[in-house]
Design an enzyme around this catalytic site. Structure first.
Site, PDB file in Angstrom:
ATOM      1  N   THR A 146     -31.407  52.873  11.517  1.00  0.00           N
ATOM      2  CA  THR A 146     -30.535  52.073  12.370  1.00  0.00           C
ATOM      3  C   THR A 146     -30.811  50.584  12.211  1.00  0.00           C
ATOM      4  OG1 THR A 146     -30.565  53.882  13.982  1.00  0.00           O
ATOM      5  CG2 THR A 146     -29.827  51.717  14.765  1.00  0.00           C
ATOM      6  N   GLU A 147     -29.749  49.833  11.908  1.00  0.00           N
ATOM      7  CA  GLU A 147     -29.816  48.376  11.812  1.00  0.00           C
ATOM      8  C   GLU A 147     -30.906  47.891  10.854  1.00  0.00           C
ATOM      9  OE1 GLU A 147     -27.476  46.564  13.099  1.00  0.00           O
ATOM     10  OE2 GLU A 147     -26.524  48.276  14.079  1.00  0.00           O
ATOM     11  N   LEU A 148     -31.182  48.691   9.844  1.00  0.00           N
ATOM     12  CA  LEU A 148     -32.205  48.390   8.841  1.00  0.00           C
ATOM     13  C   LEU A 148     -33.595  48.185   9.450  1.00  0.00           C
ATOM     14  CD1 LEU A 148     -30.468  48.399   6.271  1.00  0.00           C
ATOM     15  CD2 LEU A 148     -31.244  46.094   5.790  1.00  0.00           C
TER      16      LEU A 148
END
Length: 401
Positions: A146-148
């Protein structure tokens, strides 16, 4: 030394909460704003998902596989495609059928579970891989959190789950003097490759493409291809990671973003030493040149590129800790509906909407939020959580307003 270009797109839509008020607690279990979720999905489908996916499939077909792309699609986006825009799923199925597109695993609910619950993290990654197999007939071999969000432990978990690659932000505080234009190995996990976002080139498209005050505006495909070619000899891969909504939603059609994308593959491929690879191809074909490691989580959000977009203030931390406090009770009940609600509440967007960084400046947090203020997002979330606690027969939750 040849150089690859790796285009990766994140596709995600949350189940947004409706205005859930104090007097709804105990009287309504309808937490999510179905009408708004449908409206937003249909709007983004028209502006981005359909035109962008049709364009990229045309390019994959045109170049006979020389143009290749990668996606991760959250489970909450997949569910909303099935509910509100099944034609988008048809386009992704057609892309999958080309054999030149890589679909990555992520947490099904686009959650922060990697930071709070290894059990939930594993369960959500398994659910996501199952959804990709059911809908597209593919089994993901690479992972994007998630979201890097990345740290040593998350990389270790990804390797333990059998993935070949993990994505991360190519920031200086992790790389030091080194370049993001090479594959690396995460420390403590030698069997997985870390591919790092070239955030300067990625953000030139994602954020600066239509920014008229930018010194390089307008950004043409010729100019961008030249910047990519400038890397020749100084890197083996240029990782261009961005939200899929860049194409048509964040950068509107009238900015020329679709024409830019249509021209870019031909111009990149004119250089004899350049090619496109998917994430998994890059991980299996290119040589890692060293290690990366970070005990603290990094992400691709905001200028800090840490987790403060979701956990940077007291209301965010109060909300997320209150949510994970009920995990054992949810597992004990083993009720499919309550599991689904609990996990939809884990979606990172709920905490992003509570972010107070820069909010008064009309920044990106305010742009994406469906609520008037971060405090409003917090109150609706905590009210919904209070009702869920009642359904789990837990003690009442005190909501600070």
């Amino acid at each position: 030394m040849s150089t690859a270009v790796c285009f990766y797109f994140e596709v995600h839509q949350p189940f947004r909460l409706r205005p859930y008020h104090f007097f709804d607690i105990g009287h309504s279990s309808s937490y999510f704003d179905d009408a708004r979720n449908r409206q937003i999905m249909q709007k983004v489908t028209h502006k981005c998902y359909l035109p962008a996916t049709r364009l990229l499939r045309k390019l994959v077909d045109r170049y006979g596989g020389d143009f290749r792309i990668s996606y991760s699609i959250s489970g909450t986006a997949l569910e909303q495609f099935e509910l509100y825009a099944p034609e988008v799923l048809d386009e992704f199925r057609a892309l999958a059928a080309t054999g030149h597109v890589d679909f990555l695993a992520e947490t099904y609910y686009h959650s922060l579970s990697a930071l709070f619950s290894e059990r939930e993290f594993r369960a959500q990654v398994e659910a996501q891989t199952g959804a990709l197999k059911r809908l597209f007939g593919v089994v993901p071999r690479s992972f994007r959190n998630t979201e890097l969000i990345f740290n040593n432990h998350i990389a270790w978990l990804a390797g333990e789950l059998g993935f070949k690659a993990i994505l991360a932000e190519g920031i200086e505080r992790m790389l030091g003097w080194r370049s993001p234009n090479f594959p690396y190995r995460p420390r403590y996990r030698r069997d997985i490759v870390a591919l790092l976002k070239n955030y300067r080139l990625s953000d030139d498209i994602a954020f600066r493409f239509s920014q008229k005050s930018w010194s390089e505006h307008p950004l043409t495909a010729e100019k961008f291809a030249r910047w990519c070619h400038d890397v020749a000899g100084n890197g083996t891969i240029i990782n261009l990671f961005m939200d899929y909504e860049t194409l048509g939603e964040h950068q509107w059609e009238d900015t020329g973003i679709f024409q830019f994308m249509e021209k870019l593959p031909e111009l990149v491929l004119r250089h004899p030493d350049y090619r496109f690879l998917t994430v998994t191809e890059a991980a299996t074909q290119l040589q890692a040149v060293g290690e990366v490691e970070s005990d603290d989580p990094i992400s691709w959000a905001d200028t800090e590129r840490d987790v403060s977009a979701w956990l940077g203030n007291s209301i965010q931390n109060t909300a997320i800790h209150a949510l994970y406090e009920i995990e054992e009770a949810v597992y004990d009940r083993d009720d499919g509906e309550l599991f689904h609600i609990f996990r939809k509440l884990q979606t990172s967007d709920h905490f992003y909407y509570m972010c107070t960084k820069y909010f008064n400046d009309g920044d990106v947090h305010k742009y994406f939020s469906p609520y008037g203020t971060p405090h409003e997002a917090y109150v609706y979330f905590m009210n919904a959580l209070a009702d869920l606690r009642e359904r789990l027969h837990l003690t009442p939750l005190k909501v600070t307003v």
